[in-house]
Design a protein around this motif. Structure first.
Motif, mmCIF file in Angstrom:
data_model
loop_
_atom_site.group_PDB
_atom_site.id
_atom_site.type_symbol
_atom_site.label_atom_id
_atom_site.label_comp_id
_atom_site.label_asym_id
_atom_site.label_seq_id
_atom_site.Cartn_x
_atom_site.Cartn_y
_atom_site.Cartn_z
ATOM 1 N N SER A 35 0.575 -1.038 0.248
ATOM 2 C CA SER A 35 -0.371 0.250 -0.257
ATOM 3 C C SER A 35 0.917 1.629 -0.366
ATOM 4 C CB SER A 35 -0.824 0.432 1.002
ATOM 5 O OG SER A 35 -0.598 0.214 2.666
ATOM 6 N N GLU A 36 1.889 0.892 1.034
ATOM 7 C CA GLU A 36 3.086 2.407 0.891
ATOM 8 C C GLU A 36 4.004 2.770 -0.633
ATOM 9 O OE1 GLU A 36 4.623 4.144 2.824
ATOM 10 O OE2 GLU A 36 4.754 2.968 5.003
ATOM 11 N N LEU A 37 3.543 1.450 -1.408
ATOM 12 C CA LEU A 37 3.745 1.272 -3.163
ATOM 13 C C LEU A 37 3.223 1.712 -4.228
ATOM 14 C CD1 LEU A 37 6.547 -1.556 -2.487
ATOM 15 C CD2 LEU A 37 7.293 1.025 -2.571
ATOM 16 N N SER A 38 1.997 1.622 -3.245
ATOM 17 C CA SER A 38 0.528 1.749 -4.813
ATOM 18 C C SER A 38 -0.588 2.971 -3.813
ATOM 19 C CB SER A 38 -0.151 0.220 -5.309
ATOM 20 O OG SER A 38 -0.306 -0.604 -3.873
ATOM 21 N N PRO A 39 0.048 3.832 -3.847
ATOM 22 C CA PRO A 39 -1.256 4.800 -2.958
ATOM 23 C C PRO A 39 -2.495 5.425 -2.909
ATOM 24 C CG PRO A 39 0.693 6.279 -3.367
ATOM 25 C CD PRO A 39 0.997 4.502 -3.916
ATOM 26 N N LEU A 40 -2.011 5.351 -4.388
ATOM 27 C CA LEU A 40 -3.640 5.638 -5.400
ATOM 28 C C LEU A 40 -4.485 4.654 -4.945
ATOM 29 C CD1 LEU A 40 -1.907 7.372 -8.667
ATOM 30 C CD2 LEU A 40 -2.751 8.329 -7.039
ATOM 31 N N ASP A 41 -4.396 3.576 -4.535
ATOM 32 C CA ASP A 41 -4.879 2.614 -5.150
ATOM 33 C C ASP A 41 -5.904 3.081 -3.111
ATOM 34 O OD1 ASP A 41 -6.799 0.699 -3.585
ATOM 35 O OD2 ASP A 41 -5.798 -0.754 -4.648
ATOM 36 N N VAL A 42 -6.911 3.552 -2.838
ATOM 37 C CA VAL A 42 -7.529 4.306 -1.407
ATOM 38 C C VAL A 42 -8.276 3.182 -0.675
ATOM 39 C CG1 VAL A 42 -7.608 6.481 -1.876
ATOM 40 C CG2 VAL A 42 -9.232 5.214 -2.371
ATOM 41 N N ARG A 43 -8.610 1.965 -1.456
ATOM 42 C CA ARG A 43 -8.867 1.423 -0.619
ATOM 43 C C ARG A 43 -7.974 0.112 0.298
ATOM 44 N NH1 ARG A 43 -12.956 -3.219 -3.589
ATOM 45 N NH2 ARG A 43 -11.700 -2.546 -5.029
ATOM 46 N N GLN A 44 -7.453 -0.185 -0.859
ATOM 47 C CA GLN A 44 -6.198 -0.889 0.091
ATOM 48 C C GLN A 44 -5.449 -0.312 1.010
ATOM 49 O OE1 GLN A 44 -3.774 -3.569 -2.349
ATOM 50 N NE2 GLN A 44 -1.525 -2.740 -1.619
ATOM 51 N N LEU A 45 -4.526 1.015 1.015
ATOM 52 C CA LEU A 45 -4.297 2.094 1.793
ATOM 53 C C LEU A 45 -5.158 1.885 3.300
ATOM 54 C CD1 LEU A 45 -2.046 3.216 1.921
ATOM 55 C CD2 LEU A 45 -3.239 5.951 1.165
ATOM 56 N N PHE A 46 -7.145 2.564 2.898
ATOM 57 C CA PHE A 46 -6.952 2.701 4.190
ATOM 58 C C PHE A 46 -7.618 1.031 4.802
ATOM 59 C CE2 PHE A 46 -10.789 2.219 6.033
ATOM 60 C CZ PHE A 46 -11.998 3.017 6.973
ATOM 61 N N ILE A 47 -7.482 0.025 4.765
ATOM 62 C CA ILE A 47 -7.681 -1.410 4.716
ATOM 63 C C ILE A 47 -6.052 -1.359 5.571
ATOM 64 C CG2 ILE A 47 -7.818 -3.477 4.411
ATOM 65 C CD1 ILE A 47 -9.837 -3.120 2.500
ATOM 66 N N CYS A 48 -4.816 -1.372 4.800
ATOM 67 C CA CYS A 48 -4.261 -2.390 5.826
ATOM 68 C C CYS A 48 -3.222 -0.807 5.953
ATOM 69 C CB CYS A 48 -3.150 -2.293 3.563
ATOM 70 S SG CYS A 48 -3.853 -3.910 3.491
ATOM 71 N N HIS A 49 -3.027 0.805 6.050
ATOM 72 C CA HIS A 49 -2.209 1.800 6.411
ATOM 73 C C HIS A 49 -3.056 2.397 6.304
ATOM 74 C CE1 HIS A 49 1.274 3.243 7.466
ATOM 75 N NE2 HIS A 49 2.379 3.013 6.490
ATOM 76 N N LYS A 50 -3.665 2.233 7.813
ATOM 77 C CA LYS A 50 -4.740 3.543 8.202
ATOM 78 C C LYS A 50 -4.366 4.488 8.741
ATOM 79 C CE LYS A 50 -9.022 1.882 9.370
ATOM 80 N NZ LYS A 50 -8.884 -0.131 9.155
ATOM 81 N N GLU A 51 -2.794 4.546 9.670
ATOM 82 C CA GLU A 51 -2.008 6.108 9.535
ATOM 83 C C GLU A 51 -1.767 7.066 8.236
ATOM 84 O OE1 GLU A 51 -1.592 6.785 12.624
ATOM 85 O OE2 GLU A 51 -2.438 5.104 13.748
ATOM 86 N N LEU A 52 -1.056 5.904 7.213
ATOM 87 C CA LEU A 52 -0.151 6.875 6.082
ATOM 88 C C LEU A 52 -1.910 7.116 5.597
ATOM 89 C CD1 LEU A 52 1.707 7.760 4.173
ATOM 90 C CD2 LEU A 52 0.756 4.996 3.190
ATOM 91 N N PHE A 53 -2.818 6.638 5.378
ATOM 92 C CA PHE A 53 -4.112 7.163 4.785
ATOM 93 C C PHE A 53 -4.868 8.112 5.589
ATOM 94 C CE2 PHE A 53 -8.346 7.194 4.652
ATOM 95 C CZ PHE A 53 -9.174 7.422 3.905
ATOM 96 N N TYR A 54 -4.824 8.582 6.709
ATOM 97 C CA TYR A 54 -4.810 9.333 8.057
ATOM 98 C C TYR A 54 -4.553 11.211 7.347
ATOM 99 C CZ TYR A 54 -8.326 6.988 10.145
ATOM 100 O OH TYR A 54 -9.136 5.562 10.566
ATOM 101 N N ASP A 55 -2.995 10.676 7.449
ATOM 102 C CA ASP A 55 -2.053 11.684 6.696
ATOM 103 C C ASP A 55 -2.205 11.442 5.537
ATOM 104 O OD1 ASP A 55 -0.558 11.349 9.044
ATOM 105 O OD2 ASP A 55 0.855 10.416 8.589
ATOM 106 N N LEU A 56 -2.083 10.819 4.140
ATOM 107 C CA LEU A 56 -2.573 11.461 2.871
ATOM 108 C C LEU A 56 -3.855 12.251 2.630
ATOM 109 C CD1 LEU A 56 -0.909 8.926 1.061
ATOM 110 C CD2 LEU A 56 -0.119 10.614 1.603
ATOM 111 N N TYR A 57 -5.028 12.292 3.735
ATOM 112 C CA TYR A 57 -6.149 12.693 3.281
ATOM 113 C C TYR A 57 -6.699 13.720 3.764
ATOM 114 C CZ TYR A 57 -11.113 13.248 4.232
ATOM 115 O OH TYR A 57 -12.552 13.375 4.494
#
Length: 458
Positions: free
Chosen positions: A365-387
């Motif tokens: 998910s770090e390497l494919s950050p445009l896939d926001v569904r996988q980012l939210f499921i697998c790495h919420k801390e990064l999702f919130y930072d990018l959001y």
């Protein structure tokens, strides 16, 4: 962030603390751990007992994790086992706490019926002055007891009972009997209801940490490596042979391949590859349209197709790579050559079913950050930072999508994307050339797993 909170996508599934008795128990435990107390009449807690409301009140959101490497916890109820872990510094912490609660549920249920249980995830490292210290963390020990020391006193009473039964003069030892009676008043009948806690030691092999900008450590694999989120040079010397950062796409791809950690989505057992690829493409269109300030209507697939047509050649390479792969899946067109250098490469992978599946999906998910569904499921801390930095249109689309498509069936969505829980062997490695491969190359025995990367090591 208010939109996420209202939709249950942030601070969701926390445990409410509303009764005066529970607040009093929480304060006793908090006082014992940190010397602090809360004046709030009600709040919510995560699996570790951390409360965002209490953190706001105290002006310290690390009040249960001051040093970042020995997390403290407060258990008021065994219901906390299903709650999330907020402000996580290690990827293993929530799993350790959930397993500890599950394997001691009967004992903890008895203990929390009358008191709070306070404890700590201990390791032999108490400060992280350098990244190299992370490699000293190998085993986590869970220490826990009530604020009234029921566990310690129960163990002491059990020892006294053994003495009473084994010593010949135990029946006439008035001091021993008096001490047993005094402890039994606090602990109850430990012969029928033992309060000893089990499964308190857990190995920490492969893990992610938020320290030093983010670092993935894989040491319990055939070819160990560390992968930094920031620049690898900033980490200094580490006690591991291979160190990469997210710019080393070829080396990371090879690392994942030779350790048999990933599989292509198009070959994954039971996966609807076409549906997964289409959804990834939709997310990429939304990101591109939002950056160009183009309207996407209600975000339906028809609206997104129109937006994709309007964007045209300005669509990123990730979209074109996935579109080529989708054509191969649906129409049997030519096999697209998507190498590790292609921006779409890591979007085409998922972790295999193994013990570190969630960790590998987190890295992907770090390497494919445009896939926001996988980012939210697998790495919420990064999702919130990018959001926080997204345009308003993208925020609205993503929040609505996750509420509509993910929240209603989390388990089903996870299985559709990542497969069943680990436990079965999934065949079929993935080549750096982008095509399925039947075996690992023999060149590994000659130059090592990453080839010329040795020459670049300082």
């Amino acid at each position: 962030m208010k939109r996420l909170i209202e939709k249950g996508l942030m601070f969701g599934n926390l445990v409410p603390v509303e009764s005066p008795a529970l607040v009093e128990r929480y304060n006793r435990a908090l006082k014992a751990l940190s010397g602090k107390e809360t004046r709030l009449a009600d709040f919510h807690i995560d699996i570790s007992g951390y409360s965002p409301e209490v953190g706001d009140e105290l002006g310290d959101h690390l009040y249960l994790n001051a040093n970042g490497c020995n997390r403290q916890f407060i258990l008021l109820t065994t219901d906390q086992k299903t709650a999330p872990l907020l402000n996580a510094k290690f990827s293993t912490s929530r799993g350790i706490l959930a397993r500890f609660i599950a394997e001691n549920e009967a004992q903890l249920f008895t203990l929390t019926a009358r008191d709070a249980v306070a404890g700590e995830l201990e390791n032999t490292v108490y400060d992280l002055e350098s990244p190299a210290r992370l490699f000293d963390i190998r085993r986590i020990t869970v220490t826990a007891d009530t604020t009234g020391n029921h566990v310690a006193e129960g163990q002491k009473l059990a020892g006294l009972i053994d003495r009473f039964r084994s010593e010949e003069d135990g029946w006439w030892d008035d001091v021993l009997i008096a001490e047993m009676i005094g402890l039994a008043d606090k602990t109850g009948d430990v012969t029928r209801n033992p309060v000893a806690l089990k499964s308190t030691t857990f190995d920490q092999g492969n893990f992610w940490t938020a320290h030093f900008g983010g670092l993935y450590i894989f040491r319990d694999v055939e070819h160990p490596a560390a992968i930094a989120v920031g620049r690898k040079e900033a980490l200094g010397a580490l006690p591991i042979k291979y160190v990469f950062d997210l710019e080393d796409r070829n080396q990371i791809a090879k690392f994942l391949e030779i350790n048999d950690l990933v599989e292509p989505i198009v070959n994954a057992r039971g996966a609807d590859a076409a549906a997964i690829l289409r959804q990834k493409m939709d997310f990429i269109v939304v990101a591109a349209a939002a950056s160009l300030r183009l309207e996407i209507g209600h975000g339906a697939r028809r609206d997104l197709r129109q937006a994709a047509s309007a964007i045209g050649a300005r669509l990123p390479e990730e979209f074109h790579g996935l579109a080529a792969l989708l054509r191969w899946v649906e129409t049997g067109g030519p096999w697209p050559r998507i190498t590790s250098a292609h921006p779409a490469y890591f979007y085409t992978l998922r972790a295999k079913a193994h013990a570190d599946r969630d960790l590998v999906n987190m890295l992907l998910s770090e390497l494919s950050p445009l896939d926001v569904r996988q980012l939210f499921i697998c790495h919420k801390e990064l999702f919130y930072d990018l959001y926080r930095s997204w345009p308003e249109a993208k925020k609205a689309y993503v929040a609505d999508y996750l509420e509509r498509e993910y929240q209603i069936d989390k388990a089903g969505a996870r299985e559709a994307l990542f497969g069943p829980e680990p436990g079965m062997h999934e065949p079929g490695p993935w080549s750096r050339s982008g095509a399925p491969e039947s075996r690992k190359p023999d060149i590994l025995d000659i130059v090592g797993p990453w080839g010329a990367v040795r020459k670049e090591r300082r």
